[in-house]
Scaffold this active site. Sequence first.
Site, PDB file in Angstrom:
ATOM      1  N   ASP A 161       0.848  -1.192   0.000  1.00 38.57           N
ATOM      2  CA  ASP A 161       0.000   0.000   0.000  1.00 38.57           C
ATOM      3  C   ASP A 161       0.885   1.244   0.000  1.00 38.57           C
ATOM      4  O   ASP A 161       2.106   1.152  -0.171  1.00 38.57           O
ATOM      5  CB  ASP A 161      -0.968  -0.029   1.194  1.00 38.57           C
ATOM      6  CG  ASP A 161      -0.252  -0.070   2.543  1.00 38.57           C
ATOM      7  OD1 ASP A 161       0.950   0.296   2.630  1.00 38.57           O
ATOM      8  OD2 ASP A 161      -0.908  -0.458   3.528  1.00 38.57           O
ATOM      9  N   MET A 162       0.290   2.402   0.212  1.00 41.26           N
ATOM     10  CA  MET A 162       1.028   3.672   0.186  1.00 41.26           C
ATOM     11  C   MET A 162       2.099   3.760   1.269  1.00 41.26           C
ATOM     12  O   MET A 162       3.032   4.536   1.154  1.00 41.26           O
ATOM     13  CB  MET A 162       0.062   4.850   0.327  1.00 41.26           C
ATOM     14  CG  MET A 162      -0.880   5.017  -0.844  1.00 41.26           C
ATOM     15  SD  MET A 162      -0.071   5.684  -2.295  1.00 41.26           S
ATOM     16  CE  MET A 162       0.291   7.336  -1.752  1.00 41.26           C
TER      17      MET A 162
END
Length: 132
Positions: free
Chosen positions: A16-17
Site C-alpha cells: 500500500d502507500m
Amino acid sequence: MITSTSELEVRYSETDMMGVVYHGNYLPWLEMGRTQLLKEQGIPYTELEAQGLFLPVIDVSVKYRRPAKYDDRIAVITTIAEKPFVKIILTYEVKRGEELLATASTTHAFVNSDGQPVKAPKVFLDRFNSSF
C-alpha cells in the site's frame, strides 16, 4: 510431517502507500507454498487436475503478527502435519529471516470434476503414508 520452504521478494505492487503488504496478498503466497510442496512430493496440481481431481479451498485463516514491507525477502514455510483423506490441511509460517510475520492454515477438499467430495487418490495417499 512434510514441510517445504518457498522464498520470494515483496514486490512494490503488493504494498500500500505505506510500503506495507496488503493483507489479501498473503493468500497467493500461501498458494505458492502449497503448490511447491506438492510439486516437491511429485504430485503437481496439473497432474491432479489431469486426473479430474481438484482441491478447492474450503477454509482459510491468517493471523498477521508483523508487517511485511516492500523489498523484504520472505520465506513461506508450508507443512502438512496430518495424513490427508477427504480433505487436506496445510499450515504456514511467513517469515522475514527469523522474524515471524504471519501464521496461516488452509483446508482443501478433494473433489471430482462434478464437484463431489472424493477420497484422496491412491497415488496421493501412498506418497504421504511414508511421511506420517
